[in-house]
Design a protein around this motif. Sequence first.
Motif, PDB file in Angstrom:
ATOM      1  N   ALA A  85       0.762  -1.225   0.183  1.00 48.52           N
ATOM      2  CA  ALA A  85       0.025   0.037   0.013  1.00 48.52           C
ATOM      3  C   ALA A  85       0.948   1.154   0.033  1.00 48.52           C
ATOM      4  N   TRP A  86       1.996   1.333   0.826  1.00 44.92           N
ATOM      5  CA  TRP A  86       2.613   2.669   0.891  1.00 44.92           C
ATOM      6  C   TRP A  86       3.680   2.556  -0.438  1.00 44.92           C
ATOM      7  N   ARG A  87       4.164   1.716  -1.041  1.00 48.62           N
ATOM      8  CA  ARG A  87       4.858   1.485  -2.077  1.00 48.62           C
ATOM      9  C   ARG A  87       3.885   2.176  -3.351  1.00 48.62           C
ATOM     10  N   THR A  88       2.544   1.641  -3.317  1.00 49.26           N
ATOM     11  CA  THR A  88       1.827   2.227  -4.266  1.00 49.26           C
ATOM     12  C   THR A  88       1.523   3.789  -4.074  1.00 49.26           C
ATOM     13  N   LEU A  89       1.273   4.170  -2.885  1.00 43.84           N
ATOM     14  CA  LEU A  89       0.996   5.456  -2.828  1.00 43.84           C
ATOM     15  C   LEU A  89       2.210   6.461  -2.960  1.00 43.84           C
ATOM     16  N   LEU A  90       3.440   5.831  -2.515  1.00 38.02           N
ATOM     17  CA  LEU A  90       4.550   6.824  -2.617  1.00 38.02           C
ATOM     18  C   LEU A  90       5.004   7.125  -4.038  1.00 38.02           C
ATOM     19  N   GLY A  91       4.912   5.813  -4.738  1.00 42.15           N
ATOM     20  CA  GLY A  91       5.343   5.828  -6.316  1.00 42.15           C
ATOM     21  C   GLY A  91       6.865   6.337  -6.212  1.00 42.15           C
ATOM     22  N   GLY A  92       7.295   7.266  -6.813  1.00 44.44           N
ATOM     23  CA  GLY A  92       8.742   7.349  -7.055  1.00 44.44           C
ATOM     24  C   GLY A  92       9.324   7.986  -5.717  1.00 44.44           C
ATOM     25  N   GLN A  93       8.549   8.575  -4.819  1.00 49.54           N
ATOM     26  CA  GLN A  93       9.133   8.913  -3.696  1.00 49.54           C
ATOM     27  C   GLN A  93       9.570   7.955  -2.711  1.00 49.54           C
ATOM     28  N   ALA A  94       9.400   6.506  -2.844  1.00 47.77           N
ATOM     29  CA  ALA A  94       9.513   5.536  -1.992  1.00 47.77           C
ATOM     30  C   ALA A  94      10.945   5.305  -1.638  1.00 47.77           C
ATOM     31  N   GLY A  95      11.799   5.738  -2.328  1.00 44.97           N
ATOM     32  CA  GLY A  95      13.290   5.670  -1.909  1.00 44.97           C
ATOM     33  C   GLY A  95      13.722   6.931  -1.546  1.00 44.97           C
ATOM     34  N   GLY A  96      12.789   8.022  -1.699  1.00 44.28           N
ATOM     35  CA  GLY A  96      13.330   9.528  -1.356  1.00 44.28           C
ATOM     36  C   GLY A  96      12.860  10.019  -0.152  1.00 44.28           C
ATOM     37  N   GLU A  97      12.903  11.397  -0.245  1.00 47.25           N
ATOM     38  CA  GLU A  97      12.090  12.381   0.876  1.00 47.25           C
ATOM     39  C   GLU A  97      10.537  12.200   1.146  1.00 47.25           C
ATOM     40  N   VAL A  98       9.950  11.665   1.846  1.00 50.59           N
ATOM     41  CA  VAL A  98       8.482  11.608   2.068  1.00 50.59           C
ATOM     42  C   VAL A  98       8.016  12.788   3.007  1.00 50.59           C
ATOM     43  N   PRO A  99       6.925  13.565   2.384  1.00 50.22           N
ATOM     44  CA  PRO A  99       6.699  14.723   3.343  1.00 50.22           C
ATOM     45  C   PRO A  99       5.838  13.867   4.407  1.00 50.22           C
ATOM     46  N   PRO A 100       5.948  14.678   5.601  1.00 46.18           N
ATOM     47  CA  PRO A 100       4.838  14.349   6.613  1.00 46.18           C
ATOM     48  C   PRO A 100       3.555  14.464   6.635  1.00 46.18           C
ATOM     49  N   TYR A 101       2.899  15.122   5.629  1.00 38.70           N
ATOM     50  CA  TYR A 101       1.637  15.142   5.386  1.00 38.70           C
ATOM     51  C   TYR A 101       0.829  13.953   4.481  1.00 38.70           C
ATOM     52  N   VAL A 102       1.975  13.199   4.201  1.00 37.40           N
ATOM     53  CA  VAL A 102       1.716  11.843   3.435  1.00 37.40           C
ATOM     54  C   VAL A 102       1.891  10.707   4.636  1.00 37.40           C
ATOM     55  N   SER A 103       3.039  10.798   5.288  1.00 35.17           N
ATOM     56  CA  SER A 103       3.444   9.947   6.082  1.00 35.17           C
ATOM     57  C   SER A 103       3.800  10.472   7.739  1.00 35.17           C
ATOM     58  N   PRO A 104       2.683  10.907   8.443  1.00 31.73           N
ATOM     59  CA  PRO A 104       2.558  12.007   9.474  1.00 31.73           C
ATOM     60  C   PRO A 104       3.520  11.551  10.692  1.00 31.73           C
ATOM     61  N   ALA A 105       3.638  10.266  10.631  1.00 30.66           N
ATOM     62  CA  ALA A 105       4.901   9.864  11.722  1.00 30.66           C
ATOM     63  C   ALA A 105       6.224  10.630  11.548  1.00 30.66           C
ATOM     64  N   LEU A 106       6.428  11.313  10.473  1.00 32.32           N
ATOM     65  CA  LEU A 106       7.705  11.812  10.031  1.00 32.32           C
ATOM     66  C   LEU A 106       7.750  13.242  10.633  1.00 32.32           C
ATOM     67  N   ALA A 107       6.578  13.794  10.937  1.00 32.30           N
ATOM     68  CA  ALA A 107       6.438  15.242  11.609  1.00 32.30           C
ATOM     69  C   ALA A 107       7.406  15.543  12.700  1.00 32.30           C
ATOM     70  N   VAL A 108       8.109  16.380  12.625  1.00 27.28           N
ATOM     71  CA  VAL A 108       9.133  16.588  14.001  1.00 27.28           C
ATOM     72  C   VAL A 108       8.185  17.612  14.777  1.00 27.28           C
ATOM     73  N   ASP A 109       7.750  18.288  14.452  1.00 26.40           N
ATOM     74  CA  ASP A 109       6.771  19.312  15.351  1.00 26.40           C
ATOM     75  C   ASP A 109       5.315  18.864  15.372  1.00 26.40           C
ATOM     76  N   LEU A 110       4.932  18.448  16.518  1.00 25.33           N
ATOM     77  CA  LEU A 110       3.308  18.191  16.580  1.00 25.33           C
ATOM     78  C   LEU A 110       2.634  19.107  17.408  1.00 25.33           C
ATOM     79  N   SER A 111       3.121  20.181  17.466  1.00 21.36           N
ATOM     80  CA  SER A 111       2.621  21.311  18.233  1.00 21.36           C
ATOM     81  C   SER A 111       1.596  22.149  17.685  1.00 21.36           C
ATOM     82  N   GLY A 112       0.629  22.876  18.250  1.00 19.28           N
ATOM     83  CA  GLY A 112      -0.314  23.441  17.628  1.00 19.28           C
ATOM     84  C   GLY A 112      -1.313  22.727  16.929  1.00 19.28           C
ATOM     85  N   LEU A 113      -1.500  21.695  17.163  1.00 18.10           N
ATOM     86  CA  LEU A 113      -2.638  20.617  16.349  1.00 18.10           C
ATOM     87  C   LEU A 113      -3.799  20.512  17.236  1.00 18.10           C
TER      88      LEU A 113
END
Length: 334
Positions: A219-247
Amino acid sequence: MSLLPRPAFDPELHALLAGMPLVERMDEEILAQVRALPSPSADSLLAGRRVVRREVDVPAEDGAVVRLSVLSPADRDPAVPAPCVYWIHGGGMGDRFGQIDIPLEWLERFGAVVVTVEYRLAPEATGTSAVEDCHRGLAWVAAHGEELGVDPGRVVVAGISAGGGLAAGLCLLARDLGTPAIAAQLLICPMLDHRNVTASSRQYSGEPGVWTRETNEFAWRTLLGGQAGGEVPPYVSPALAVDLSGLPTAYVDTGSAEVFRDEDVAYASGIWAAGGQAELHVWAGGYHGFDAQFPQAELSVTARRTRTDWLGRVLRRTAADGAAGGGGPAAVSA
């Protein structure tokens, strides 16, 4: 076969699953077969409910259209602004009416206007396309709140599975863009981390299940497409978000017997660490999507009631806060 010990399914849920088809892994061919299966019509899902339905097409910058279905209580008082639940269905194999019985409970209980979004699916659309579609739809709701009879201070974003991940990503995106206002986020067994490295992801691997590590990887490989091996935005993979304040205040629930357990617990913990508010429930013996699949099971009834009670508290407090001219949606706790 998985060599790791793991929490067992709730006995009632385990019995209900007996004889149902389970999968170990997913591929493009199986995905196509599943998508070819007919989905229940919106009319059949809404039959017997006092609901007024309106269809809206929101144009995207690339020429695509984001379709919204606006579901309003038929007997609501138009003079009284209603709360709004912005619903994001489970991804990949569904449409905007997927799991719609969940927010329809809140329409009936709280008089909420439910807006459900038809975001574009992978593999046809990848990367940030889905979360941007969700943001575009929510921005339309905010811009047309008076027309819809919606209280702008009581808009709750809710989603299940991939839709739960999109709901989390949408809240991050709205925070960073400064709009639209979101009072709360309700994340049901959300899919938050593309890395698939937690203990729970390893526990549910190597044999057929409801949602396995192998299915998750596809599922993730399908969603990420060419980004699978590169930088993934936290808006796509929220666990990557460094700052969870103000939510917005969050409700996170998951099962002890599912792949997403640990990433969901970590996300709630990250919100607390950032000084935010989250309510977390890990349902013992619950597997992925158990209460959507078997809402009549005892554990499902408890999970759904607890979730609804939380939403009721949020809506009452946001109503009181608005009446008092208080601190706005993101300041609400539950």
